[in-house]
Design a protein around this motif. Structure first.
Motif, short mmCIF file in Angstrom:
data_model
loop_
_atom_site.label_atom_id
_atom_site.label_comp_id
_atom_site.label_asym_id
_atom_site.label_seq_id
_atom_site.Cartn_x
_atom_site.Cartn_y
_atom_site.Cartn_z
N GLY A 1 0.77 -1.24 0.00
CA GLY A 1 0.00 0.00 0.00
C GLY A 1 0.80 1.28 0.00
O GLY A 1 0.21 2.36 0.14
N LEU A 2 2.12 1.23 -0.16
CA LEU A 2 2.91 2.45 -0.23
C LEU A 2 2.83 3.05 -1.63
O LEU A 2 2.83 2.32 -2.62
CB LEU A 2 4.36 2.17 0.14
CG LEU A 2 4.61 1.69 1.58
CD1 LEU A 2 6.07 1.28 1.76
CD2 LEU A 2 4.22 2.77 2.58
N THR A 3 2.80 4.36 -1.69
CA THR A 3 2.67 5.05 -2.98
C THR A 3 4.00 5.16 -3.70
O THR A 3 4.06 5.04 -4.92
CB THR A 3 2.07 6.45 -2.76
OG1 THR A 3 0.77 6.32 -2.18
CG2 THR A 3 1.96 7.22 -4.07
N CYS A 4 5.08 5.41 -2.97
CA CYS A 4 6.37 5.58 -3.62
C CYS A 4 7.49 5.25 -2.65
O CYS A 4 7.31 5.22 -1.43
CB CYS A 4 6.55 7.01 -4.15
SG CYS A 4 6.63 8.28 -2.86
N ASP B 1 11.49 16.12 -6.01
CA ASP B 1 10.20 16.81 -6.13
C ASP B 1 9.36 16.23 -7.25
O ASP B 1 8.15 15.98 -7.09
CB ASP B 1 10.43 18.31 -6.38
CG ASP B 1 10.92 19.04 -5.14
OD1 ASP B 1 11.10 18.39 -4.09
OD2 ASP B 1 11.14 20.27 -5.23
N ASP B 2 9.99 15.99 -8.41
CA ASP B 2 9.25 15.43 -9.54
C ASP B 2 8.76 14.03 -9.24
O ASP B 2 7.66 13.64 -9.67
CB ASP B 2 10.14 15.41 -10.79
CG ASP B 2 10.44 16.79 -11.34
OD1 ASP B 2 9.74 17.75 -10.92
OD2 ASP B 2 11.36 16.92 -12.16
N ALA B 3 9.56 13.25 -8.51
CA ALA B 3 9.15 11.89 -8.16
C ALA B 3 7.91 11.90 -7.29
O ALA B 3 7.01 11.07 -7.46
CB ALA B 3 10.30 11.17 -7.45
N LEU B 4 7.84 12.83 -6.35
CA LEU B 4 6.68 12.91 -5.47
C LEU B 4 5.42 13.26 -6.25
O LEU B 4 4.33 12.77 -5.95
CB LEU B 4 6.94 13.95 -4.37
CG LEU B 4 8.06 13.58 -3.39
CD1 LEU B 4 8.40 14.77 -2.51
CD2 LEU B 4 7.67 12.38 -2.54
N VAL B 5 5.58 14.11 -7.27
CA VAL B 5 4.44 14.47 -8.11
C VAL B 5 4.09 13.32 -9.05
O VAL B 5 2.92 12.93 -9.19
CB VAL B 5 4.75 15.75 -8.91
CG1 VAL B 5 3.62 16.05 -9.91
CG2 VAL B 5 4.95 16.93 -7.98
N GLN B 6 5.10 12.77 -9.71
CA GLN B 6 4.89 11.71 -10.69
C GLN B 6 4.24 10.48 -10.08
O GLN B 6 3.41 9.81 -10.71
CB GLN B 6 6.24 11.35 -11.31
CG GLN B 6 6.17 10.35 -12.46
CD GLN B 6 7.53 10.13 -13.08
OE1 GLN B 6 8.30 11.06 -13.27
NE2 GLN B 6 7.83 8.88 -13.41
N SER B 7 4.61 10.17 -8.83
CA SER B 7 4.05 8.99 -8.17
C SER B 7 2.61 9.21 -7.74
O SER B 7 1.89 8.25 -7.44
CB SER B 7 4.89 8.64 -6.94
OG SER B 7 4.75 9.63 -5.93
N GLY B 8 2.19 10.47 -7.66
CA GLY B 8 0.85 10.78 -7.20
C GLY B 8 0.76 11.13 -5.73
O GLY B 8 -0.32 11.45 -5.23
N GLY C 1 0.91 17.99 -7.79
CA GLY C 1 1.48 19.26 -8.20
C GLY C 1 2.22 19.88 -7.03
O GLY C 1 2.61 19.20 -6.10
N ALA C 2 2.41 21.17 -7.07
CA ALA C 2 3.07 21.90 -5.99
C ALA C 2 2.08 22.88 -5.40
O ALA C 2 1.97 24.03 -5.81
CB ALA C 2 4.30 22.64 -6.52
#
Length: 391
Positions: free
Chosen positions: A262-265, A369-376, A380-381
């Motif tokens: 259940g982990l997102t990233c 930062d992009d990884a956190l956004v890309q993973s969902g 965004g920011a």
């Protein structure tokens, strides 16, 4: 003191040979520069300091380590864990009793949390009695930056010689993650670090030469992080949770990401993957040194507690790795590339620097930062509303 310069010179010369005669390879070959050599030199100096803090014991003391390794091979072998690593890592019970204390700060209010770890080695496991004597490890601590409304959570797992509030907050850019990306951020302290290192015998560290201390520290670190994740889910059942990590923390994060559903990233920074290989590389033992036999003997134990023996449970779109092309502590080919390949070759960024250069690397900061956004995990920011300011 001559050693770091000699080894850096050797690295620089080899880098030119690789660069001029290179063939296509998964590991990028960077053009050697003086700046890159300085990154390698800084790593070598750090390594010198780590060796001073982690001196290799004499042969008599190493006899005890060797005996425990032999006993552990028998212990784990009879239980089938050398071939079934997941069986070694016990699932921790739910965490219910957590102390949360507010830290007063006009600019950055946050909390300190603490709870009883509850971890204990398996009955009869070699080194268990000694490990139980490290009483400071029995309690887990963490910093928490939490919003007043439900938000996604990011668990940041630090590296060796960290576990100190100011350092961890800075290297993880915790306030940026919290205030600019709108995340709840938790920074747990690994065993034998920070306040959990109080009262330890001199030279007793994680990671160090003592194989079974490393095994117990790994098991307890994974246990503690999984208990913390369970507590987060009890607080906000609908919120997503991700992992962010550095070095030794990357090793722990990769294990947790291979055991916890259940982990997102999972973002692994300059990750360690094989503790025994790392010990053998940096112990400085000669070819005829009998202590090398102990290191070789322990290799199956190293594989048992390696993420390479487990299947990652984080979706491929949520797996991210960054590493330095001049890393002299965590070898890019022996450590990072093996994990990258085992994890299905997820997105990876190679920065021009050594092990300690990630915190200055703009590409790494953008990548995280992009990884956190890309993973969902982050949509965004976001700009936080007034009602969302930190609790």
């Amino acid at each position: 003191m001559v050693g770091p310069f000699t080894r850096t010179g050797g690295y620089y010369a080899q880098s030119w040979r690789d660069y001029l005669g290179s063939e296509p390879h998964d590991l990028p070959i960077a053009r050697p520069t003086v700046a890159l050599a300085l990154h390698a030199l800084r790593d070598e100096i750090v390594l010198l300091g780590l060796r001073a803090r982690r001196p290799v014991s004499d042969e008599r003391a190493f006899d005890r380590i060797n005996r425990e390794v032999v006993a552990a091979l028998d212990f784990y072998g009879r239980r089938g864990w050398l071939d079934n690593a997941e069986g070694f890592f016990a699932r921790p019970p739910a965490l219910t009793d957590v102390t949360v204390a507010q830290v007063k700060s006009r600019r950055h209010p946050h909390s300190r949390i603490a709870f009883e770890s509850g971890y204990a080695p398996h009955p009869g496991e070699p080194g268990a009695q000694r490990w139980s004597g490290y009483t400071a490890n029995t309690r887990e601590y963490a910093l928490m930056l939490r919003h007043s409304v439900p938000r996604p959570w990011l668990v940041c797992i630090h590296g060796a010689e960290m576990g100190r509030a100011a350092l961890d907050l800075a290297l993880f850019r915790a306030w940026h993650l919290h205030e600019n990306l709108g995340l709840n951020v938790v920074l747990p302290v690994l065993p034998m670090h920070g306040p959990r290192a109080r009262g330890l015998p001199k030279g007793t560290v994680f990671l160090g030469e003592d194989v079974m201390d490393n095994v117990h520290a790994t098991a307890q670190a994974v246990w503690d992080v999984r208990r913390l994740i369970g507590w987060i889910r009890s607080q906000e059942p609908e919120s997503s949770i991700g992992l962010n990590s550095i070095s030794l923390g990357g090793y722990i994060a990769s294990l947790v990401a291979s055991l916890e559903d259940g982990l997102t990233c999972a973002i692994l920074g300059v990750p360690v993957v094989d503790l025994i290989e790392l010990l053998g590389r940096h112990a400085g033992l000669g070819l005829d040194d009998p202590r090398r036999h102990t290191v070789a003997l322990a290799e199956p134990i190293g594989r048992m507690i390696s993420p390479l023996s487990l299947t990652p449970r984080v979706p491929i779109a949520g797996r991210f790795i960054y590493a330095g092309v001049a890393d002299r502590l965590v070898h890019p080919r022996e450590q990072v590339l093996r994990l990258w390949d085992h994890w299905g070759r997820p997105e990876i960024v190679w920065y021009r620097g050594g092990h300690t250069g990630f915190f200055q690397s703009r590409p790494v900061q953008r990548f995280v930062d992009d990884a956190l956004v890309q993973s969902g995990l982050v949509g965004g920011a976001p700009t936080l509303r007034e009602t969302d300011r930190p609790a």
